[in-house]
Design a protein around this motif. Structure first.
Motif, PDB file in Angstrom:
ATOM      1  N   ALA A 135     -27.247  80.350 -87.557  1.00  0.00           N
ATOM      2  CA  ALA A 135     -26.480  80.214 -85.958  1.00  0.00           C
ATOM      3  C   ALA A 135     -26.720  80.881 -84.831  1.00  0.00           C
ATOM      4  CB  ALA A 135     -25.126  80.319 -87.132  1.00  0.00           C
ATOM      5  N   HIS A 136     -25.935  80.455 -83.975  1.00  0.00           N
ATOM      6  CA  HIS A 136     -26.207  81.448 -82.392  1.00  0.00           C
ATOM      7  C   HIS A 136     -25.010  80.055 -81.680  1.00  0.00           C
ATOM      8  CE1 HIS A 136     -27.955  78.176 -80.614  1.00  0.00           C
ATOM      9  NE2 HIS A 136     -29.145  77.925 -81.646  1.00  0.00           N
ATOM     10  N   HIS A 137     -24.479  80.945 -80.908  1.00  0.00           N
ATOM     11  CA  HIS A 137     -23.529  80.703 -80.011  1.00  0.00           C
ATOM     12  C   HIS A 137     -23.725  81.371 -78.678  1.00  0.00           C
ATOM     13  CE1 HIS A 137     -21.174  79.722 -84.310  1.00  0.00           C
ATOM     14  NE2 HIS A 137     -21.789  81.149 -84.401  1.00  0.00           N
ATOM     15  N   SER A 138     -23.016  80.066 -77.609  1.00  0.00           N
ATOM     16  CA  SER A 138     -23.384  80.475 -76.290  1.00  0.00           C
ATOM     17  C   SER A 138     -22.217  82.013 -75.778  1.00  0.00           C
ATOM     18  CB  SER A 138     -22.890  79.415 -75.875  1.00  0.00           C
ATOM     19  OG  SER A 138     -23.232  78.128 -76.293  1.00  0.00           O
ATOM     20  N   ASN A 139     -22.832  82.336 -75.113  1.00  0.00           N
ATOM     21  CA  ASN A 139     -21.512  82.761 -74.560  1.00  0.00           C
ATOM     22  C   ASN A 139     -20.101  82.636 -74.226  1.00  0.00           C
ATOM     23  OD1 ASN A 139     -23.609  84.829 -73.804  1.00  0.00           O
ATOM     24  ND2 ASN A 139     -24.079  84.040 -72.050  1.00  0.00           N
ATOM     25  N   ASN A 140     -18.972  83.491 -73.850  1.00  0.00           N
ATOM     26  CA  ASN A 140     -17.431  82.861 -73.721  1.00  0.00           C
ATOM     27  C   ASN A 140     -17.171  81.999 -75.077  1.00  0.00           C
ATOM     28  OD1 ASN A 140     -17.815  83.642 -70.781  1.00  0.00           O
ATOM     29  ND2 ASN A 140     -18.905  81.679 -70.421  1.00  0.00           N
ATOM     30  N   THR A 141     -17.687  82.639 -75.848  1.00  0.00           N
ATOM     31  CA  THR A 141     -17.334  81.699 -77.515  1.00  0.00           C
ATOM     32  C   THR A 141     -15.967  82.754 -78.585  1.00  0.00           C
ATOM     33  OG1 THR A 141     -19.161  82.217 -78.805  1.00  0.00           O
ATOM     34  CG2 THR A 141     -18.878  79.355 -77.670  1.00  0.00           C
ATOM     35  N   ILE A 142     -15.608  82.390 -79.340  1.00  0.00           N
ATOM     36  CA  ILE A 142     -15.276  83.063 -79.867  1.00  0.00           C
ATOM     37  C   ILE A 142     -15.425  84.002 -81.070  1.00  0.00           C
ATOM     38  CG2 ILE A 142     -12.996  82.946 -82.237  1.00  0.00           C
ATOM     39  CD1 ILE A 142     -12.887  80.233 -81.000  1.00  0.00           C
ATOM     40  N   PRO A 143     -15.100  85.550 -81.181  1.00  0.00           N
ATOM     41  CA  PRO A 143     -15.666  86.438 -82.096  1.00  0.00           C
ATOM     42  C   PRO A 143     -15.967  85.768 -83.453  1.00  0.00           C
ATOM     43  CG  PRO A 143     -14.401  87.011 -81.036  1.00  0.00           C
ATOM     44  CD  PRO A 143     -14.160  85.785 -80.141  1.00  0.00           C
ATOM     45  N   PRO A 144     -16.363  86.409 -84.556  1.00  0.00           N
ATOM     46  CA  PRO A 144     -16.071  86.334 -85.934  1.00  0.00           C
ATOM     47  C   PRO A 144     -15.269  87.489 -86.220  1.00  0.00           C
ATOM     48  CG  PRO A 144     -18.364  87.289 -85.462  1.00  0.00           C
ATOM     49  CD  PRO A 144     -17.717  87.028 -83.806  1.00  0.00           C
ATOM     50  N   LEU A 145     -13.505  87.168 -86.012  1.00  0.00           N
ATOM     51  CA  LEU A 145     -12.644  87.774 -86.721  1.00  0.00           C
ATOM     52  C   LEU A 145     -11.845  86.643 -86.818  1.00  0.00           C
ATOM     53  CD1 LEU A 145     -12.484  90.359 -83.258  1.00  0.00           C
ATOM     54  CD2 LEU A 145     -13.189  91.382 -85.524  1.00  0.00           C
TER      55      LEU A 145
ATOM     56  N   THR B 254     -15.588  68.117 -83.274  1.00  0.00           N
ATOM     57  CA  THR B 254     -16.511  66.544 -83.582  1.00  0.00           C
ATOM     58  C   THR B 254     -17.379  67.111 -84.100  1.00  0.00           C
ATOM     59  OG1 THR B 254     -17.774  65.424 -82.300  1.00  0.00           O
ATOM     60  CG2 THR B 254     -15.856  64.682 -81.866  1.00  0.00           C
ATOM     61  N   THR B 255     -17.973  66.319 -85.442  1.00  0.00           N
ATOM     62  CA  THR B 255     -18.843  67.257 -85.927  1.00  0.00           C
ATOM     63  C   THR B 255     -20.101  66.823 -85.580  1.00  0.00           C
ATOM     64  OG1 THR B 255     -19.466  64.874 -86.899  1.00  0.00           O
ATOM     65  CG2 THR B 255     -18.354  66.239 -88.273  1.00  0.00           C
ATOM     66  N   ASP B 256     -20.345  66.374 -84.542  1.00  0.00           N
ATOM     67  CA  ASP B 256     -21.459  66.466 -83.507  1.00  0.00           C
ATOM     68  C   ASP B 256     -21.502  67.670 -82.197  1.00  0.00           C
ATOM     69  OD1 ASP B 256     -22.787  64.134 -84.010  1.00  0.00           O
ATOM     70  OD2 ASP B 256     -21.071  62.930 -82.468  1.00  0.00           O
ATOM     71  N   ASP B 257     -20.617  68.369 -82.138  1.00  0.00           N
ATOM     72  CA  ASP B 257     -19.846  69.375 -81.254  1.00  0.00           C
ATOM     73  C   ASP B 257     -20.949  71.205 -82.573  1.00  0.00           C
ATOM     74  OD1 ASP B 257     -18.947  69.159 -79.835  1.00  0.00           O
ATOM     75  OD2 ASP B 257     -16.861  68.843 -80.324  1.00  0.00           O
ATOM     76  N   PHE B 258     -20.971  69.914 -83.746  1.00  0.00           N
ATOM     77  CA  PHE B 258     -21.155  72.044 -84.518  1.00  0.00           C
ATOM     78  C   PHE B 258     -22.979  71.802 -84.163  1.00  0.00           C
ATOM     79  CE2 PHE B 258     -18.035  70.335 -87.667  1.00  0.00           C
ATOM     80  CZ  PHE B 258     -17.049  71.284 -85.959  1.00  0.00           C
ATOM     81  N   THR B 259     -24.036  70.841 -83.653  1.00  0.00           N
ATOM     82  CA  THR B 259     -25.070  70.616 -84.252  1.00  0.00           C
ATOM     83  C   THR B 259     -25.743  71.708 -83.274  1.00  0.00           C
ATOM     84  OG1 THR B 259     -24.820  68.394 -84.504  1.00  0.00           O
ATOM     85  CG2 THR B 259     -27.306  68.976 -83.920  1.00  0.00           C
ATOM     86  N   ALA B 260     -24.976  72.189 -81.680  1.00  0.00           N
ATOM     87  CA  ALA B 260     -26.118  73.002 -80.937  1.00  0.00           C
ATOM     88  C   ALA B 260     -26.138  74.811 -81.943  1.00  0.00           C
ATOM     89  CB  ALA B 260     -25.578  72.857 -80.017  1.00  0.00           C
TER      90      ALA B 260
ATOM     91  N   PRO C  37     -18.873  77.506 -87.469  1.00  0.00           N
ATOM     92  CA  PRO C  37     -19.172  76.207 -87.111  1.00  0.00           C
ATOM     93  C   PRO C  37     -18.107  76.035 -85.807  1.00  0.00           C
ATOM     94  CG  PRO C  37     -19.708  75.550 -89.031  1.00  0.00           C
ATOM     95  CD  PRO C  37     -19.439  77.194 -88.980  1.00  0.00           C
ATOM     96  N   LEU C  38     -17.226  76.471 -86.101  1.00  0.00           N
ATOM     97  CA  LEU C  38     -15.750  76.802 -85.239  1.00  0.00           C
ATOM     98  C   LEU C  38     -15.793  78.030 -84.259  1.00  0.00           C
ATOM     99  CD1 LEU C  38     -13.271  75.608 -88.143  1.00  0.00           C
ATOM    100  CD2 LEU C  38     -14.158  74.638 -86.577  1.00  0.00           C
ATOM    101  N   LEU C  39     -16.145  78.519 -84.096  1.00  0.00           N
ATOM    102  CA  LEU C  39     -16.708  79.927 -83.269  1.00  0.00           C
ATOM    103  C   LEU C  39     -16.840  79.633 -82.143  1.00  0.00           C
ATOM    104  CD1 LEU C  39     -17.787  82.481 -85.472  1.00  0.00           C
ATOM    105  CD2 LEU C  39     -15.816  81.922 -84.897  1.00  0.00           C
ATOM    106  N   ASP C  40     -18.462  78.127 -81.676  1.00  0.00           N
ATOM    107  CA  ASP C  40     -18.240  78.596 -80.267  1.00  0.00           C
ATOM    108  C   ASP C  40     -18.170  76.655 -79.279  1.00  0.00           C
ATOM    109  OD1 ASP C  40     -21.257  78.407 -78.962  1.00  0.00           O
ATOM    110  OD2 ASP C  40     -22.084  76.029 -79.820  1.00  0.00           O
ATOM    111  N   PHE C  41     -16.633  77.482 -78.988  1.00  0.00           N
ATOM    112  CA  PHE C  41     -15.769  76.872 -78.286  1.00  0.00           C
ATOM    113  C   PHE C  41     -15.212  78.133 -78.060  1.00  0.00           C
ATOM    114  CE2 PHE C  41     -16.548  74.295 -82.148  1.00  0.00           C
ATOM    115  CZ  PHE C  41     -16.306  73.303 -81.309  1.00  0.00           C
TER     116      PHE C  41
END
Length: 378
Positions: free
Chosen positions: A78-88, A47-53, A187-191
């Protein structure tokens, strides 16, 4: 000892009913499992709420304001957590995968997907894999898969299989050449991983993303050998062995295993303060609104360069489903009429046999009585 005809008919009817009952129960069980799985997929929607962080609260409003249009947004913070998708971003292009299509099927829109992704994602690394690159990856890290890879009946199966190895080894976002970027994908990398929802069932494999070494990708790579079966029709073989059905089935198995460990996916991705905590084994689903409809992070151009005659047949049936229903109805009624006629003939033969036996018995009885009277007169 021969069983009487009426008992034979009764046992055959009972056996037929039992077989049909078991088939119906099996179908209902499959439908029930599919229903539970589809509900679970819907519960995993991004959801779009997932993009906020990751990209801040202002992004959500900007996204809705833009709708299908692209827009500029500053992702530098933008900052992403550990264990997330790299920008590739990964694309695969094999030269001469199939013979050139006839003029009526030639692509009218050139492949510009990589260029569009560079335009909308200047900080991403874009990698276009050819077959030599894939073979080097397999030779170096997965030599056990080379015999299966080489023996695939359809060339596109090799491309499909390569997708899973690439995401397992490097992580990132994979997209077919007919899938292009329309917005920035930060926004779609933070998973930890996500797959786009398919219509009407399951997920697609023309676009997918995962972190490096995700356990689901390990499972997909491990299951490729088992699913390498020839199913007569080229499209069905591809669909089931390496394509969307393969992806959906392995995801289903993975979620069932995860369900045994934890009862809910609600805590897969949680926000603690301003930091999003993503579990490394979690999986999310990209809804249609973000895949190809309202918000359109991605766009699609005409694809299907590997389609054969069986796909044309499937598409024709899809456009003329009512003719198929009429045909099935005619077949069912015809079978029922033949079966009914045979049952009536069998019943008629049984009744005729009973009547003949009764007549024979009465004739023998009359002959015996005549003999007794004759003896009495003598």
């Amino acid at each position: 000892m021969m069983m009487p005809p009426h008992l034979t008919t009764r046992w055959l009817s009972l056996l037929t009913f039992l077989v049909l009952f078991l088939i119906v129960c099996d179908i209902l069980w499959i439908v029930h499992k599919e229903y539970i799985f589809e509900r679970e997929l819907n519960s995993l929607f991004i959801t779009t709420d997932d993009f906020t962080a990751a990209v801040g609260p202002s992004y959500k409003q900007a996204l809705f304001d833009a709708g299908r249009d692209s827009f500029n947004f500053d992702f530098s913070a933008a900052h992403h957590s550990n264990n997330t998708i790299p920008p590739l971003m990964h694309y695969i292009w094999y030269d001469n995968l199939y013979p050139p299509p006839p003029l009526s099927r030639k692509r009218t829109i050139p492949f510009i997907a990589p260029e569009l992704c560079v335009k909308h994602n200047p900080g991403f690394t874009i990698k276009i894999w050819n077959e030599a690159d894939v073979l080097q990856l397999l030779h170096s890290n997965y030599p056990w898969f080379l015999p299966t890879y080489s023996n695939y009946a359809e060339p596109v199966q090799r491309v499909d299989a390569a997708k899973y190895f690439i995401l397992l080894e490097h992580g990132g976002i994979y997209a077919d050449h007919d899938v292009s970027c329309r917005k920035g994908l930060h926004p779609l990398l933070d998973f930890a991983a996500w797959f786009p929802r398919a219509s009407p069932l399951g997920v697609n494999n023309d676009l997918m993303a995962a972190r490096k070494g995700h356990p689901l990708m390990k499972k997909m790579v491990a299951r490729l050998d088992d699913r390498n079966k020839w199913l007569v029709f080229p499209w069905l073989t591809i669909f089931w062995s390496t394509g969307p059905r393969f992806t959906t089935d392995v995801l289903h198995e993975y979620l069932v295993e995860q369900r045994a460990v934890r009862k809910s996916h609600a805590e897969d991705n949680i926000v603690e303060g301003s930091v999003r905590v993503v579990k490394p084994d979690s999986v999310s689903v990209l809804p249609a609104s973000m895949y190809s409809e309202e918000l359109q992070f991605f766009g699609h151009t005409p694809g299907g360069t590997w389609y054969r005659w069986d796909v044309a047949l499937v598409l024709w049936i899809g456009g003329h489903w009512y003719l198929l229903m009429i045909f099935v109805l005619v077949v069912v009624v015809s079978v029922w009429m033949v079966a009914t006629r045979r049952s009536r003939s069998r019943l008629f033969r049984i009744l005729s046999s009973v009547r003949r036996r009764s007549s024979g018995y009465m004739n023998r009885k009359d002959d015996d009585e005549s003999s007794v009277r004759l003896l009495e007169v003598v």
